[in-house]
Write an enzyme that holds these catalytic residues in place. Structure first.
Site, mmCIF file in Angstrom:
data_model
loop_
_atom_site.group_PDB
_atom_site.id
_atom_site.type_symbol
_atom_site.label_atom_id
_atom_site.label_comp_id
_atom_site.label_asym_id
_atom_site.label_seq_id
_atom_site.Cartn_x
_atom_site.Cartn_y
_atom_site.Cartn_z
ATOM 1 N N SER A 318 4.142 -35.068 -40.049
ATOM 2 C CA SER A 318 4.230 -34.502 -38.701
ATOM 3 C C SER A 318 5.658 -34.155 -38.289
ATOM 4 O O SER A 318 6.170 -34.650 -37.272
ATOM 5 C CB SER A 318 3.611 -35.490 -37.718
ATOM 6 O OG SER A 318 2.330 -35.830 -38.168
ATOM 7 N N ARG A 333 13.801 -30.025 -40.425
ATOM 8 C CA ARG A 333 14.627 -30.992 -39.678
ATOM 9 C C ARG A 333 13.750 -32.188 -39.328
ATOM 10 O O ARG A 333 12.525 -32.087 -39.289
ATOM 11 C CB ARG A 333 15.192 -30.375 -38.381
ATOM 12 C CG ARG A 333 14.118 -29.950 -37.419
ATOM 13 C CD ARG A 333 14.611 -29.354 -36.105
ATOM 14 N NE ARG A 333 13.472 -28.871 -35.328
ATOM 15 C CZ ARG A 333 12.954 -27.667 -35.455
ATOM 16 N NH1 ARG A 333 13.488 -26.787 -36.280
ATOM 17 N NH2 ARG A 333 11.890 -27.319 -34.747
ATOM 18 N N ASP A 371 0.201 -32.566 -38.480
ATOM 19 C CA ASP A 371 -0.877 -33.263 -37.751
ATOM 20 C C ASP A 371 -1.660 -32.336 -36.822
ATOM 21 O O ASP A 371 -2.850 -32.532 -36.578
ATOM 22 C CB ASP A 371 -0.346 -34.488 -36.984
ATOM 23 C CG ASP A 371 0.838 -34.191 -36.082
ATOM 24 O OD1 ASP A 371 1.343 -33.054 -36.105
ATOM 25 O OD2 ASP A 371 1.273 -35.109 -35.357
HETATM 26 C C1 BGC Z 1 7.017 -32.496 -34.918
HETATM 27 C C2 BGC Z 1 5.722 -31.771 -35.209
HETATM 28 C C3 BGC Z 1 4.550 -32.669 -34.922
HETATM 29 C C4 BGC Z 1 4.644 -33.218 -33.532
HETATM 30 C C5 BGC Z 1 3.495 -34.133 -33.171
HETATM 31 C C6 BGC Z 1 6.991 -33.082 -33.530
HETATM 32 O O1 BGC Z 1 8.121 -33.852 -33.327
HETATM 33 O O2 BGC Z 1 8.102 -31.618 -35.032
HETATM 34 O O3 BGC Z 1 5.697 -31.332 -36.544
HETATM 35 O O4 BGC Z 1 3.385 -31.924 -35.093
HETATM 36 O O5 BGC Z 1 5.844 -33.921 -33.367
HETATM 37 O O6 BGC Z 1 3.441 -35.232 -34.007
#
Ligand code: BGC
Length: 653
Positions: A318, A333, A371
């Site tokens: 995620s 990142r 996610d």
């Molecule tokens: C991330 C995402 C993720 C979201 C929810 C964010 O900080 O960059 O990729 O889907 O959090 O978990």
């Protein structure tokens, strides 16, 4: 004291202020009907107040029947010196209540509620009060909702005199208002950043192609492994998709240790993950584990596993990844407090596969999934009816959304010549990475608390939308606002009876206050905010907080979370407008997951409220069906592993 009605079309009315040291019960009534103006005050025991009230009801009802609209204001003081103010409007539907020369329609028999401090409002939660009329009873007479929430609270309202801390808190709360015009500008900007992200790489809204070109319909079957590295926990699951929109899921969940989030090298983190997978297999698939891993370890065999011995695993990762195929992608990142520099730019599937191989586990990382994509897939697999889900969104530790976009709009891909893309449906799931929407702050609100939080975060200037919306940050925004008021010599929050804050209070620690605190206090409907005080003890280590303190903190918490929900509405509205699905579909299905949507009371309501205010959506908002996709990331990853498995099997033939 000036009182205003939250109903945007009601006019301000003046309340006479009564002396704070009146006798035990004071009832003060004032009508705002021009020309009718009467004022009386009953001082003495409670029953005398109610005599006054009944007299007033009678007078006001007559006025209403005669066609006058009437604004009635009542003040009560109880034995503890607390003041409650009521302002009720009586009158026929569409009659006019006016006090200041101009007139506006107020809702019929709306017992408009309010008010505490100059230019500020608060009210009951509508559900806490029984209907209109002067005798309306409220289970929660001091449940503050905030100025802008009044429009959704037409029923019985109440007012209490502000303490300096409450007064100051309400001022702070107003800094978190997100008016309709700002929401509209947000949507316009979101639409333009979406378009830019589809055209080129390196934009603030990343719009990452996921190579997922279809969504499930519930008939998929098979046993798959999934792992989910979110912001807070690591989950390992096996999912048995039964092919009838249902599934069985077995899972282990561990909190990710803080030192792993900032480990010196990615190797530590991925070794930790692989070790959890090993423990899961040993516990839940022991026969298989014994027959494969243990046998090899005992005999010292290094033979390759046979294909049928290998589990396909969907990896829900995620964080923002530049994806190049269904199981390849490099980390762009870190977010949500992770910071392991040597992982950036590396392929996350390979990092996990290497760690799995070190432990000689029979597992193939078959698919890489954000996610939000998992949530979209899971919702589509389980959602009722034939509607294909448009959007999967997370409002948890972090926030993000993935939606189904027309393939020909993804101009940054060489769609025609890319043979890995299935063109059949002319669509692809796009991971927006909306946490980074408007990093340059052209439309996002930016209070002093937002600025301080960003400056002290591990990634200043990045994830600016997420820092105003998601669970990782709301508690910290509140902590900063509360701390400021404890130091304010006038507000004296948590200081009225001496300093109530112990030196080891999490109030003094960065990230010390968890966002679950906001959900608890928002849900508190007790008259003296018992649950809020208990939460203040648990989360702040503050005992003996006064009801005023609790109200003040509740007001700020409410405003912060409501802003977050309204900002979330901007993202949803933009995607509905971009895809035009709000115009073409009977029902537009959205799957959501995360602690805020699950546990914060009314988060979804406030999100919807903001969507309705947007041009092109309005009443059509009711076509939107929003459903929780519980365990979405696990099930979704399994579904994508299934797709990947099929593709892999075809490739192996
Ligand atoms: C991330 C995402 C993720 C979201 C929810 C964010 O900080 O960059 O990729 O889907 O959090 O978990």
């Amino acid at each position: 004291m000036t009182a205003k009605f939250s109903e945007s079309d009601c006019q301000p009315v003046s309340l006479s202020s009564a002396s704070e040291d009146d006798a035990t019960w004071t009832h003060l009534v004032q009508s705002s009907v021009p020309g009718l103006g009467f004022l009386f005050e009953v001082t003495g025991k409670p029953w005398t107040a109610w005599v006054g009230v009944l007299g007033l009801v009678f007078a006001a009802t007559i006025a209403g029947l005669l066609g006058f609209g009437g604004g009635m204001h009542h003040k009560y003081e109880n034995e503890n010196g607390n003041y409650n103010y009521y302002a009720d409007f009586l009158g026929r539907s569409g009659t006019t209540a006016s006090t200041s020369g101009s007139s506006n329609n107020c809702p019929s028999s709306a017992a408009a509620t309010e008010i505490i401090a100059p230019d500020t409002f608060y009210s009951h939660s509508p559900s806490a009060c029984t209907s209109s009329s002067l005798t309306s009873t409220c289970a929660n007479p001091l449940n503050i909702l905030s100025a802008s929430s009044l429009s959704s609270s037409p029923a019985g309202m109440i007012m209490a005199a502000p303490s300096p801390s409450l007064d100051a808190a309400l001022r702070v709360a107003r800094e978190f208002d997100l008016p309709s015009d700002q929401a509209q500008r947000g949507v316009d900007e979101f639409l333009s950043q979406m378009a830019e992200g589809l055209a080129k790489n390196g934009t603030t809204l990343s719009q990452i192609p996921t190579y997922v070109t279809s969504v499930p319909n519930g008939t998929e079957k098979g046993l798959y492994l999934a792992v989910d590295l979110g912001g807070t926990n690591f989950r390992v699951c096996s999912i048995n998709l039964k092919g009838d929109s249902t599934f069985d899921l077995t899972q282990n969940k561990v909190a990710i240790p803080r030192d792993m989030m900032v480990a010196p090298s990615y190797k530590q983190l991925f070794k930790f993950l692989a070790t959890q997978i090993e423990a899961f297999l040993e516990e839940h698939h022991n026969e298989h584990f014994e027959a494969t891993v243990r046998r090899r370890r005992l005999t010292g065999t290094t033979d390759q596993y046979r294909r049928e011995e290998i589990f396909d695993l969907g990896f829900t990762f995620s964080f923002p990844v530049h994806q190049t195929s269904i199981n390849r992608g490099t980390l762009i990142r870190w977010t949500k407090g992770f910071d392991i520099p040597d992982a950036v730019g590396k392929d996350v599937c390979l990092m996990l596969q290497d760690a799995i191989n070190e432990l000689h586990l029979p597992v193939r990382v078959a698919a890489l999934v954000n996610d939000t994509v998992g949530t979209l897939m899971a919702r589509s697999y389980t959602s009722p009816g034939k509607t294909e889900t448009l959007l999967g969104a997370i409002f948890g530790t972090g926030t993000n959304g993935a939606y189904v976009e027309k393939l020909d709009k993804v101009t940054k891909l060489d769609v025609k010549n890319d043979r890995t893309i299935d063109h059949t449906k002319n669509q692809m799931v796009i991971n927006t990475e909306w946490g980074s929407f408007d990093n340059h702050l052209s439309v996002l609100p930016n209070t002093i608390y937002d600025q301080q939080l960003d400056a002290e975060s591990v990634n200043p200037g990045i994830q600016m939308f997420e820092k105003r919306v998601s669970g990782m940050f709301l508690g910290e925004i509140l902590r900063r606002a509360v701390l400021a008021l404890t130091k304010d010599s006038e507000a004296k929050l948590l200081q009225t009876e001496g300093n109530l804050i112990p030196s080891d209070s999490p109030l003094y620690e960065i990230w010390g206050i968890d966002t679950s605190f906001l959900s608890i206090i928002e849900a508190d409907t007790t008259s003296d905010l018992t649950a809020t005080k208990a939460a203040l003890f648990e989360h702040f280590k503050v005992s003996n907080a006064t009801t005023d303190d609790a109200q003040a903190i509740k007001a700020i918490g409410h405003a912060i979370a409501k802003r977050a929900a309204r900002l979330s509405g901007i993202a949803l509205a933009a995607i509905l407008l971009d895809t035009k699905r709000i115009d073409t579909d009977e029902t537009v299905d959205i799957g959501v997951d995360g602690s805020l949507v699950e546990f914060y009371p009314k988060f979804v309501d406030y999100m919807r409220e903001a969507m309705r205010e947007i041009k092109g959506i309005g009443e059509k908002e009711s076509k939107v069906r929003i459903g929780i996709a519980k365990d979405g990331s696990g099930v979704g990853a399994a579904l994508i592993a299934l797709v990947a498995h099929k593709e892999y099997a075809i490739g192996q033939r």
